[in-house]
Write an enzyme that holds these catalytic residues in place. Structure first.
Site, PDB file in Angstrom:
ATOM      1  N   TYR A 160      -8.841  -5.787  -7.877  1.00 55.79           N
ATOM      2  CA  TYR A 160      -9.057  -5.094  -6.598  1.00 55.79           C
ATOM      3  C   TYR A 160      -9.937  -5.935  -5.661  1.00 55.79           C
ATOM      4  O   TYR A 160      -9.633  -6.107  -4.477  1.00 55.79           O
ATOM      5  CB  TYR A 160      -9.694  -3.740  -6.887  1.00 55.79           C
ATOM      6  CG  TYR A 160      -9.869  -2.827  -5.695  1.00 55.79           C
ATOM      7  CD1 TYR A 160      -8.779  -2.150  -5.150  1.00 55.79           C
ATOM      8  CD2 TYR A 160     -11.126  -2.614  -5.131  1.00 55.79           C
ATOM      9  CE1 TYR A 160      -8.950  -1.291  -4.071  1.00 55.79           C
ATOM     10  CE2 TYR A 160     -11.300  -1.759  -4.052  1.00 55.79           C
ATOM     11  CZ  TYR A 160     -10.207  -1.095  -3.526  1.00 55.79           C
ATOM     12  OH  TYR A 160     -10.378  -0.243  -2.449  1.00 55.79           O
ATOM     13  N   ALA A 162     -10.412  -9.165  -5.705  1.00 52.16           N
ATOM     14  CA  ALA A 162      -9.674 -10.357  -5.250  1.00 52.16           C
ATOM     15  C   ALA A 162      -8.689  -9.974  -4.144  1.00 52.16           C
ATOM     16  O   ALA A 162      -8.550 -10.693  -3.146  1.00 52.16           O
ATOM     17  CB  ALA A 162      -8.933 -10.997  -6.416  1.00 52.16           C
ATOM     18  N   LYS A 164      -8.919  -7.489  -2.024  1.00 52.47           N
ATOM     19  CA  LYS A 164      -9.618  -7.108  -0.790  1.00 52.47           C
ATOM     20  C   LYS A 164     -10.287  -8.325  -0.127  1.00 52.47           C
ATOM     21  O   LYS A 164     -10.342  -8.424   1.096  1.00 52.47           O
ATOM     22  CB  LYS A 164     -10.634  -5.994  -1.082  1.00 52.47           C
ATOM     23  CG  LYS A 164      -9.983  -4.672  -1.523  1.00 52.47           C
ATOM     24  CD  LYS A 164      -9.058  -4.110  -0.446  1.00 52.47           C
ATOM     25  CE  LYS A 164      -8.537  -2.725  -0.778  1.00 52.47           C
ATOM     26  NZ  LYS A 164      -7.676  -2.160   0.265  1.00 52.47           N
TER      27      LYS A 164
HETATM   28  P1  NAI Z   1      -5.337   7.179  -1.748  1.00 53.89           P
HETATM   29  O1  NAI Z   1      -4.956   6.797  -3.130  1.00 53.89           O
HETATM   30  O2  NAI Z   1      -5.823   8.552  -1.478  1.00 53.89           O
HETATM   31  O3  NAI Z   1      -4.123   6.869  -0.738  1.00 53.89           O
HETATM   32  C1  NAI Z   1      -3.386   5.693  -0.804  1.00 53.89           C
HETATM   33  C2  NAI Z   1      -2.000   5.938  -0.263  1.00 53.89           C
HETATM   34  O4  NAI Z   1      -1.263   4.720  -0.373  1.00 53.89           O
HETATM   35  C3  NAI Z   1      -1.229   7.010  -1.060  1.00 53.89           C
HETATM   36  O5  NAI Z   1      -0.650   7.951  -0.181  1.00 53.89           O
HETATM   37  C4  NAI Z   1      -0.162   6.189  -1.795  1.00 53.89           C
HETATM   38  O6  NAI Z   1       1.044   6.916  -2.036  1.00 53.89           O
HETATM   39  C5  NAI Z   1       0.041   5.026  -0.837  1.00 53.89           C
HETATM   40  N1  NAI Z   1       0.631   3.852  -1.506  1.00 53.89           N
HETATM   41  C6  NAI Z   1       0.350   3.374  -2.740  1.00 53.89           C
HETATM   42  N2  NAI Z   1       1.131   2.324  -3.028  1.00 53.89           N
HETATM   43  C7  NAI Z   1       1.926   2.117  -1.939  1.00 53.89           C
HETATM   44  C8  NAI Z   1       2.959   1.180  -1.646  1.00 53.89           C
HETATM   45  N3  NAI Z   1       3.342   0.256  -2.520  1.00 53.89           N
HETATM   46  N4  NAI Z   1       3.550   1.265  -0.436  1.00 53.89           N
HETATM   47  C9  NAI Z   1       3.191   2.222   0.469  1.00 53.89           C
HETATM   48  N5  NAI Z   1       2.241   3.141   0.225  1.00 53.89           N
HETATM   49  C10 NAI Z   1       1.606   3.097  -0.970  1.00 53.89           C
HETATM   50  O7  NAI Z   1      -6.417   6.079  -1.313  1.00 53.89           O
HETATM   51  P2  NAI Z   1      -7.550   6.105  -0.181  1.00 53.89           P
HETATM   52  O8  NAI Z   1      -8.826   6.351  -0.848  1.00 53.89           O
HETATM   53  O9  NAI Z   1      -7.145   6.938   0.952  1.00 53.89           O
HETATM   54  O10 NAI Z   1      -7.543   4.547   0.220  1.00 53.89           O
HETATM   55  C11 NAI Z   1      -6.868   4.032   1.349  1.00 53.89           C
HETATM   56  C12 NAI Z   1      -7.255   2.573   1.509  1.00 53.89           C
HETATM   57  O11 NAI Z   1      -8.679   2.469   1.659  1.00 53.89           O
HETATM   58  C13 NAI Z   1      -6.884   1.694   0.326  1.00 53.89           C
HETATM   59  O12 NAI Z   1      -6.469   0.430   0.781  1.00 53.89           O
HETATM   60  C14 NAI Z   1      -8.188   1.565  -0.437  1.00 53.89           C
HETATM   61  O13 NAI Z   1      -8.247   0.402  -1.205  1.00 53.89           O
HETATM   62  C15 NAI Z   1      -9.181   1.541   0.707  1.00 53.89           C
HETATM   63  N6  NAI Z   1     -10.535   1.903   0.344  1.00 53.89           N
HETATM   64  C16 NAI Z   1     -10.813   3.132  -0.199  1.00 53.89           C
HETATM   65  C17 NAI Z   1     -12.101   3.440  -0.551  1.00 53.89           C
HETATM   66  C18 NAI Z   1     -12.471   4.764  -1.139  1.00 53.89           C
HETATM   67  O14 NAI Z   1     -13.624   4.902  -1.546  1.00 53.89           O
HETATM   68  N7  NAI Z   1     -11.594   5.741  -1.203  1.00 53.89           N
HETATM   69  C19 NAI Z   1     -13.198   2.478  -0.362  1.00 53.89           C
HETATM   70  C20 NAI Z   1     -12.788   1.225   0.209  1.00 53.89           C
HETATM   71  C21 NAI Z   1     -11.497   0.967   0.551  1.00 53.89           C
END
Ligand code: NAI
Length: 252
Positions: A160, A162, A164
């Site tokens: 993860y 790497a 990001k």
């Molecule tokens: P989440 O898991 O609630 O939502 C992620 C969404 O991406 C889901 O709706 C999923 O179906 C979709 N998804 C997964 N693989 C996919 C693919 N191959 N193609 C298209 N859509 C796909 O995650 P969250 O927490 O809302 O995170 C959103 C972004 O923010 C991510 O990039 C995550 O790494 C980043 N992030 C989140 C943090 C947190 O604490 N929740 C902290 C820092 C970054």
């Protein structure tokens, strides 16, 4: 913070991974500022539900599209559908992301590859396809959702971190390449945000985390969405290639 409520009226915004969580909050905020929105997600059923709710909340167009950002054909088909319907893309938010945590010695090849494919290659795929459109328009805004883990690393998250850190390098390189064409590219590095991704944290880890956050709480999806709204607004037109940390002061 920055923008009048309908400042983004008429803009077309594509947010990946937006069926739920941070992506969904970004869609709501952009719709609230006036954009047409594309809810693009690998989970079509949830994307359709979210788009339906956005339509009834904001009385705007909200298109749901099934996409797997790690697959270039899927991304190309998505961009074609958007152009057929709206004829342009003004805003791209690369938000789709996953975690597959594990200590280095136990990390399976597939866990490494999947995270790199979706988080990093997915952002590259969408950026390259959408930039083709933005270059013709000679305008556009791209916001990549990175993570503080890409800046500081984390035990059990080599894949993860790497991915990001890669997104941050991608952001800066593309920003330099296309600045002269009127397109800005920035990244947001959220800290720990309350979503399904962080729901799984054990209570003792959550407690420890809170002790390291000067503002004393986990972030909300809205905290991240507010910064996206700023970065795509007119007020941010002189900002490109930057990483904005949204973490309650955890990393400073
Ligand atoms: P989440 O898991 O609630 O939502 C992620 C969404 O991406 C889901 O709706 C999923 O179906 C979709 N998804 C997964 N693989 C996919 C693919 N191959 N193609 C298209 N859509 C796909 O995650 P969250 O927490 O809302 O995170 C959103 C972004 O923010 C991510 O990039 C995550 O790494 C980043 N992030 C989140 C943090 C947190 O604490 N929740 C902290 C820092 C970054």
């Amino acid at each position: 913070m920055c923008c009048t409520n309908n400042e983004l009226e008429g803009r077309v915004a594509l947010v990946t991974g937006s069926a739920r969580g941070i992506g969904r909050a970004i869609c709501e905020t952009l719709c609230d500022r006036g954009t047409e929105i594309i809810v693009a997600d690998v989970n079509l059923e949830q994307a359709q539900e979210t788009a339906g709710q956005l339509r009834s909340m904001f009385h705007k167009e909200a298109l749901s599209i099934e996409v797997d950002v790690s697959k270039i054909e899927s991304v190309q088909a998505m961009v074609k559908k958007i152009l057929d319907k709206f004829g342009k893309i003004d805003i791209l938010v690369n938000n789709a992301g996953i975690t597959r945590d594990g200590l280095l010695m136990r990390m399976k090849d597939d866990d490494w590859q999947k995270v790199i494919d979706i988080n990093l290659t997915g952002s590259f795929n969408c950026t390259r396809e959408v930039v083709k459109v933005m270059l013709k328009q000679r305008s556009g805004r791209i916001v990549n959702i990175a993570s503080i883990i890409g800046l500081i690393g984390n035990v059990g998250q080599a894949n993860y971190a790497a991915s990001k850190a890669g997104i941050i390098g991608l952001t800066k390189s593309v920003a330099k390449e296309i600045a002269s064409r009127g397109i800005t590219v920035n990244a947001i590095a959220p800290g720990f945000i309350e979503t399904d991704m962080t729901k799984v944290l054990a209570p003792e880890i959550r407690e420890k985390l809170l002790n390291n956050i000067p503002l004393g709480r986990l972030g909300s999806p809205q905290d991240v969405a507010n910064v996206v709204a700023f970065l795509v607004s007119e007020a941010a037109s002189y900002i490109t290639g930057q990483v904005i940390v949204v973490d309650g002061g955890m990393v400073m």
